[in-house]
Design a protein around this motif. Structure first.
Motif, PDB file in Angstrom:
ATOM      1  N   LEU A 136       0.833  -1.207   0.000  1.00 23.60           N
ATOM      2  CA  LEU A 136       0.000   0.000   0.000  1.00 23.60           C
ATOM      3  C   LEU A 136       0.865   1.252   0.000  1.00 23.60           C
ATOM      4  CD1 LEU A 136      -2.776  -1.103   2.528  1.00 23.60           C
ATOM      5  CD2 LEU A 136      -3.125  -0.542   0.111  1.00 23.60           C
ATOM      6  N   ARG A 137       1.932   1.249   0.778  1.00 24.80           N
ATOM      7  CA  ARG A 137       2.832   2.409   0.800  1.00 24.80           C
ATOM      8  C   ARG A 137       3.506   2.600  -0.549  1.00 24.80           C
ATOM      9  NH1 ARG A 137       4.067   0.431   6.052  1.00 24.80           N
ATOM     10  NH2 ARG A 137       5.928  -0.640   5.251  1.00 24.80           N
ATOM     11  N   ARG A 176      -5.947   7.515  -3.166  1.00 26.34           N
ATOM     12  CA  ARG A 176      -7.142   6.960  -2.531  1.00 26.34           C
ATOM     13  C   ARG A 176      -7.113   5.440  -2.561  1.00 26.34           C
ATOM     14  NH1 ARG A 176     -12.107   8.617  -5.480  1.00 26.34           N
ATOM     15  NH2 ARG A 176     -10.652   8.870  -7.232  1.00 26.34           N
ATOM     16  N   TRP A 177      -7.685   4.844  -1.521  1.00 27.44           N
ATOM     17  CA  TRP A 177      -7.801   3.391  -1.428  1.00 27.44           C
ATOM     18  C   TRP A 177      -9.282   3.022  -1.433  1.00 27.44           C
ATOM     19  CZ3 TRP A 177      -4.104   2.443   3.348  1.00 27.44           C
ATOM     20  CH2 TRP A 177      -2.816   2.874   3.016  1.00 27.44           C
ATOM     21  N   THR A 178      -9.642   2.075  -2.288  1.00 24.35           N
ATOM     22  CA  THR A 178     -11.036   1.656  -2.415  1.00 24.35           C
ATOM     23  C   THR A 178     -11.152   0.162  -2.157  1.00 24.35           C
ATOM     24  OG1 THR A 178     -11.562   3.395  -4.019  1.00 24.35           O
ATOM     25  CG2 THR A 178     -13.014   1.484  -3.968  1.00 24.35           C
ATOM     26  N   VAL A 179     -12.080  -0.194  -1.271  1.00 25.89           N
ATOM     27  CA  VAL A 179     -12.369  -1.600  -0.994  1.00 25.89           C
ATOM     28  C   VAL A 179     -13.298  -2.131  -2.076  1.00 25.89           C
ATOM     29  CG1 VAL A 179     -13.495  -3.196   0.612  1.00 25.89           C
ATOM     30  CG2 VAL A 179     -12.052  -1.355   1.493  1.00 25.89           C
ATOM     31  N   VAL A 180     -13.013  -3.332  -2.558  1.00 30.75           N
ATOM     32  CA  VAL A 180     -13.830  -3.978  -3.586  1.00 30.75           C
ATOM     33  C   VAL A 180     -14.431  -5.250  -3.002  1.00 30.75           C
ATOM     34  CG1 VAL A 180     -13.873  -5.012  -5.879  1.00 30.75           C
ATOM     35  CG2 VAL A 180     -12.366  -3.057  -5.424  1.00 30.75           C
ATOM     36  N   GLU A 212      -8.290   2.148   7.343  1.00 37.73           N
ATOM     37  CA  GLU A 212      -8.077   3.456   7.960  1.00 37.73           C
ATOM     38  C   GLU A 212      -6.978   3.400   9.012  1.00 37.73           C
ATOM     39  OE1 GLU A 212     -12.468   5.562   7.500  1.00 37.73           O
ATOM     40  OE2 GLU A 212     -11.941   4.501   9.358  1.00 37.73           O
ATOM     41  N   GLN A 213      -6.878   2.290   9.720  1.00 38.18           N
ATOM     42  CA  GLN A 213      -5.784   2.155  10.684  1.00 38.18           C
ATOM     43  C   GLN A 213      -4.436   2.177   9.986  1.00 38.18           C
ATOM     44  OE1 GLN A 213      -6.125  -1.130  13.415  1.00 38.18           O
ATOM     45  NE2 GLN A 213      -7.942  -0.284  14.421  1.00 38.18           N
ATOM     46  N   THR A 214      -4.339   1.551   8.813  1.00 36.69           N
ATOM     47  CA  THR A 214      -3.087   1.565   8.051  1.00 36.69           C
ATOM     48  C   THR A 214      -2.843   2.926   7.421  1.00 36.69           C
ATOM     49  OG1 THR A 214      -3.374  -0.796   7.545  1.00 36.69           O
ATOM     50  CG2 THR A 214      -1.808   0.428   6.196  1.00 36.69           C
ATOM     51  N   ALA A 215      -3.905   3.548   6.887  1.00 43.42           N
ATOM     52  CA  ALA A 215      -3.749   4.842   6.228  1.00 43.42           C
ATOM     53  C   ALA A 215      -3.350   5.931   7.214  1.00 43.42           C
ATOM     54  CB  ALA A 215      -5.047   5.231   5.524  1.00 43.42           C
ATOM     55  N   GLY A 216      -3.743   5.768   8.478  1.00 46.22           N
ATOM     56  CA  GLY A 216      -3.384   6.771   9.470  1.00 46.22           C
ATOM     57  C   GLY A 216      -1.890   6.882   9.705  1.00 46.22           C
ATOM     58  N   LYS A 217      -1.140   5.861   9.335  1.00 48.09           N
ATOM     59  CA  LYS A 217       0.308   5.864   9.512  1.00 48.09           C
ATOM     60  C   LYS A 217       1.049   6.301   8.256  1.00 48.09           C
ATOM     61  CE  LYS A 217      -0.380   1.805  12.461  1.00 48.09           C
ATOM     62  NZ  LYS A 217      -0.063   0.365  12.636  1.00 48.09           N
ATOM     63  N   LEU A 218       0.307   6.668   7.210  1.00 49.21           N
ATOM     64  CA  LEU A 218       0.943   6.977   5.930  1.00 49.21           C
ATOM     65  C   LEU A 218       0.429   8.314   5.408  1.00 49.21           C
ATOM     66  CD1 LEU A 218       2.772   6.045   3.599  1.00 49.21           C
ATOM     67  CD2 LEU A 218       0.793   4.890   2.617  1.00 49.21           C
ATOM     68  N   ALA A 219       1.305   9.251   5.172  1.00 50.86           N
ATOM     69  CA  ALA A 219       0.920  10.564   4.659  1.00 50.86           C
ATOM     70  C   ALA A 219       0.471  10.449   3.207  1.00 50.86           C
ATOM     71  CB  ALA A 219       2.090  11.536   4.767  1.00 50.86           C
ATOM     72  N   GLY A 220      -0.594  11.154   2.880  1.00 54.19           N
ATOM     73  CA  GLY A 220      -1.089  11.182   1.508  1.00 54.19           C
ATOM     74  C   GLY A 220      -2.075  10.097   1.174  1.00 54.19           C
ATOM     75  N   ALA A 221      -2.317   9.155   2.080  1.00 52.34           N
ATOM     76  CA  ALA A 221      -3.264   8.067   1.822  1.00 52.34           C
ATOM     77  C   ALA A 221      -4.642   8.449   2.348  1.00 52.34           C
ATOM     78  CB  ALA A 221      -2.790   6.780   2.485  1.00 52.34           C
ATOM     79  N   GLU A 222      -5.659   8.032   1.625  1.00 52.99           N
ATOM     80  CA  GLU A 222      -7.043   8.323   2.004  1.00 52.99           C
ATOM     81  C   GLU A 222      -7.909   7.125   1.650  1.00 52.99           C
ATOM     82  OE1 GLU A 222     -10.725  11.332   0.797  1.00 52.99           O
ATOM     83  OE2 GLU A 222      -8.727  11.581  -0.089  1.00 52.99           O
ATOM     84  N   VAL A 223      -8.753   6.707   2.593  1.00 47.50           N
ATOM     85  CA  VAL A 223      -9.648   5.570   2.378  1.00 47.50           C
ATOM     86  C   VAL A 223     -11.020   6.106   1.994  1.00 47.50           C
ATOM     87  CG1 VAL A 223     -10.656   3.487   3.367  1.00 47.50           C
ATOM     88  CG2 VAL A 223      -8.366   4.228   4.069  1.00 47.50           C
TER      89      VAL A 223
END
Length: 398
Positions: A136-137, A176-180, A212-223
């Motif tokens: 993801l990163r 952006r990250w999208t769940v499928v 969201e827990q993973t995205a919170g540790k990475l700048a620029g990521a959005e769920v």
């Protein structure tokens, strides 16, 4: 000489307390997305919250109670689902990325040859979760369309990680990250069965929380709060996609998970020595389960392993919720079926009196009396009519 402090021995830790509830020799059953989604479907059930928080195997517990519940898809449904998912993800996920771009692409360029499907293979769920976080990163930093096929996500539940495996996660070029969610039920004329879509939304909301827990540790990521639901189009095997907003389901699931983190409050009032070990006698298990408050509704039959046991107990207690949440809500202050029947029978005791007359009359009881009166009139009218006689059929001239 005792080494305990003056106020007595130290209190049992929460982890030990949950182990005692589960059974000292019984390993905890890990939570999956379906179990967490079922919690969100019935947030008022303290019994399920406690048993899931303690890691109790509810399938084995239901069998030991004498009320086993058969869950799972048929082999035909599993084969059809696997075949459809393989078709959607075939050719490097080209079709799935195309559907994502068509629904959520915005102003981004369509997926091209530089789209990636990274390898997420690793040893054990911890290794796969770490490999997924790294992918993801890397995908967010690369700024290209990326499809993560069956990634492993970690979500902290009651202090321990629960490992979840969505069908896919798409990383957009803008981060952006999208769940499928890929399901085998059909989407006819652009719409699918509402109950099945709701269940898919609750399950996808669990994956969104984990992301969201993973995205919170990475700048620029959005769920994204919209998930992509992919189903067979009409009665074919061709994929069709629709967006499902899961903000409400995510909020409910988050509240329920916060409740699980306070599972010590649910266990605090339970008697000492209470245990849900399936190896114990059925009578002892029945008493143990009854010590925890439940909130049964017919919808539980499709989501909880203890549903048949809870339904039997709800019927024995005359709980209106056994007939449905809507029935329970309509009855208001009448908390048992017997009380509702007694209220309806009041019309016969007050023959000739108008239903609902008099000050302070309970409107629910008045409505039940009126319904009983109308039913009695309808039955009397039907009984007074002559029996139906079918017309004679003329003889065939041939």
């Amino acid at each position: 000489m005792s080494s305990y402090p003056p106020d007595g021995p130290p209190q049992t830790t929460l982890r030990q307390r949950l182990a005692d509830l589960r059974g000292p020799a019984v390993p905890p059953r890990p939570l999956d997305a379906r179990a967490l989604a079922a919690l969100a479907a019935n947030p008022g059930c303290g019994r399920r919250a406690l048993l899931d928080g303690a890691g109790v195997d509810k399938t084995a517990l239901a069998a030991a109670l004498g009320s086993p519940a058969a869950f799972g898809q048929s082999q035909f449904a599993i084969v059809r689902g696997n075949s459809f998912e393989a078709r959607v993800k075939g050719d490097g996920g080209v079709e799935l990325l195309r559907l994502t771009h068509a629904r959520l692409g915005g102003g981004a360029e369509p997926p091209g040859p530089d789209s990636r499907v990274p390898d997420l293979t690793a040893a054990g769920p911890e290794g796969r979760a770490a490999r997924t976080a790294l992918a993801l990163r890397e995908a967010t930093a690369a700024g290209t369309w990326t499809l993560l096929d069956h990634p492993m996500l970690a979500l902290e539940v009651a202090g321990t990680p629960a490992y979840l495996e969505p069908d896919a996660v798409v990383v957009h070029p803008d981060g952006r990250w999208t769940v499928v969610e890929i399901k085998s039920f059909p989407m006819i004329d652009g719409a699918a069965d509402a109950a099945k879509v709701g269940a898919a939304a609750r399950q996808a909301a669990v994956y969104v929380l984990a992301l969201e827990q993973t995205a919170g540790k990475l700048a620029g990521a959005e769920v994204g709060h919209q998930v992509l639901l992919v189903c067979p189009k009409d009665f074919s095997n061709l994929p069709a996609a629709a967006l499902v907003d899961v903000r409400r389901e995510r909020a409910v699931t988050r509240r329920q998970l916060e409740r699980l983190t306070r599972v010590e409050e649910l266990a605090e009032g339970l008697p000492q020595g209470l245990c849900f070990d399936p190896a114990r006698p059925a009578a002892e298990l029945t008493e143990a389960v009854s010590a925890v408050t439940a909130s049964y509704a017919p919808e539980c039959l499709a989501a909880c392993e203890l549903a048949f046991h809870c339904r039997e107990r709800a019927r024995e207690a005359g709980e209106p919720a056994a007939l449905g949440r809507s029935v329970r809500g309509e009855l208001g202050g009448l908390t048992t079926v017997e009380a509702a029947l007694a209220a309806a029978a009041g019309a016969r005791a007050d023959a000739g009196a108008h239903a609902g007359s008099g000050p302070g009359t309970d409107p629910t009881a008045a409505a039940l009396r009126e319904a009983a009166r109308l039913r009695a009139e309808a039955l009397a009218s039907a009984a007074a009519r002559p029996p139906y006689q079918a017309p004679e059929t003329p003889e065939c001239p041939c």
